[in-house]
Design an enzyme around this catalytic site. Structure first.
Site, PDB file in Angstrom:
ATOM      1  N   ASP A 160     -17.388  51.106  19.962  1.00 45.89           N
ATOM      2  CA  ASP A 160     -18.090  50.106  19.155  1.00 45.89           C
ATOM      3  C   ASP A 160     -18.344  48.836  19.969  1.00 45.89           C
ATOM      4  O   ASP A 160     -19.399  48.220  19.856  1.00 45.89           O
ATOM      5  CB  ASP A 160     -17.263  49.780  17.903  1.00 45.89           C
ATOM      6  CG  ASP A 160     -16.952  51.034  17.100  1.00 45.89           C
ATOM      7  OD1 ASP A 160     -17.892  51.717  16.699  1.00 45.89           O
ATOM      8  OD2 ASP A 160     -15.759  51.341  16.892  1.00 45.89           O
ATOM      9  N   HIS A 189     -12.698  52.059  12.980  1.00 42.31           N
ATOM     10  CA  HIS A 189     -13.883  52.674  13.606  1.00 42.31           C
ATOM     11  C   HIS A 189     -14.655  53.348  12.472  1.00 42.31           C
ATOM     12  O   HIS A 189     -14.536  54.548  12.233  1.00 42.31           O
ATOM     13  CB  HIS A 189     -13.447  53.685  14.668  1.00 42.31           C
ATOM     14  CG  HIS A 189     -14.588  54.436  15.291  1.00 42.31           C
ATOM     15  ND1 HIS A 189     -15.658  53.815  15.888  1.00 42.31           N
ATOM     16  CD2 HIS A 189     -14.841  55.762  15.382  1.00 42.31           C
ATOM     17  CE1 HIS A 189     -16.510  54.732  16.334  1.00 42.31           C
ATOM     18  NE2 HIS A 189     -16.037  55.916  16.035  1.00 42.31           N
TER      19      HIS A 189
END
Ligand code: LMR
Length: 316
Positions: A160, A189
């Site tokens: 990310d 996540h």
């Protein structure tokens, strides 16, 4: 010698990751003893056996030996590092947490098998939902009195971060690609993750920028939609970055899912992504003193609520 087990070795992410591990691009100073784990099913067995032949043919200087396994107890024996990539993959329309029931059985079994690894074994969980899968490992170790330290269990949020920094560069630093960009990830996540920075200029561009945030939150789903399957080499590359920084350190702030000690009011024991300073030799600390306004605190609270709800579903 450094013994590394990769789970889900027959899968696509593992097959992108393993060459990085063996060609010295993660641990240039380590000689690798590679242990490959996957299911005892015909397709996986064939794939792993073929992979072993190909890895041999690559003639990597850093690769000492390869063993293949279907039992985690054997695969984890004396390991220094285990990279948990194996799990049921996310399909179009699924959220990562939908995988929790399917993958929690695997993680409970593999958590128990950690008793065969070295006491200071390092664990990186890539398989989704990676934060909560890592929490399962932590809970199994705790419940069964295993000596694995909580600092040695981590989950991947670097993907990310890499996405956020790359897309930021593409959007705002078109002219000056060399300009430093440091964005880090709070939370899960998942599509609740929150992006943040301590750089004032970047903060002006990303704070309250819903479009940019959504882009990063939904990038995994965007890739699944585009190619019909989830990300592969970008996930492998992020695992490389995570491990490299964890082992050798990095000047910049990086993102890692770690077992919370209660920093920034994140419930103790959840595996949450924090801004992290890696100091080398597998030591790290949560970056302290980050200024969080009410808006940012509320975002992090949302992430924590989601992690708590995932955690409430696990049975170890
Ligand atoms: C990703 O973020 O691309 C991976 O975690 C795969 C997924 O399920 O989205």
């Amino acid at each position: 010698m450094f013994k590394v087990c990769v789970t889900g070795a027959a899968g696509r992410v593992a097959q992108c990751f393993i060459p990085l591990l063996c060609n010295g691009s993660i641990f240039p100073d380590k000689k690798i003893i590679l242990s490959l784990l996957d299911l005892n099913n015909e397709p996986q067995l064939k794939e792993v056996n073929g992979l072993k032949l190909e890895l041999t043919d690559c003639n990597y200087d850093n690769l000492i030996s390869i063993s293949t396994h279907t039992d985690p107890n054997e695969a984890f024996k004396d390991c220094d590092l285990i990279v948990f990539i194996g799990g049921f993959p996310r399909k179009p329309g699924m959220e990562r947490k939908d995988l929790l029931k399917i993958n929690s059985k695997i993680f409970t079994e593999q958590g128990l098998a950690l008793k065969n690894a070295k006491e200071d074994v390092k664990c990186l969980v890539v398989a989704n939902p990676c934060n909560t899968n890592a929490k399962i490992l932590y809970e199994v170790c705790k419940k069964n009195g295993l000596k694995v330290k909580k600092e040695n269990i981590s989950s991947l949020s670097r993907l990310d971060q890499d996405r956020a920094e790359a897309i930021y560069r593409q959007t705002y630093n078109k002219e000056d690609k060399d300009k430093k960009v440091n964005i880090f990830i709070w939370g899960n996540h998942s599509s609740s993750l929150f992006i943040d920075t301590i750089d004032e200029e970047i903060n002006k561009n990303i704070e309250n920028n819903e479009e940019f945030l959504k882009k990063i939150q939904n990038r995994g789903a965007e890739i699944i939609k585009a190619k019909g399957s989830s990300s592969t080499f970008s996930a492998a590359n992020a695992a490389r970055n995570h491990l490299k920084d964890w082992c050798y350190g990095n000047e910049k702030i990086v993102s890692m899912g770690i077992v919370s000690e209660g920093d920034y009011t994140v419930t103790k024991g959840l595996v949450c992504s924090f801004p992290i300073k890696c100091k080398g030799n597998w030591n790290f600390e949560v970056v302290k003193g980050i200024n969080l306004n009410e808006g940012k605190k509320a975002r992090i609270k949302k992430c924590v609520e989601e992690l708590e709800s995932e955690a409430s579903e696990i049975v170890v």
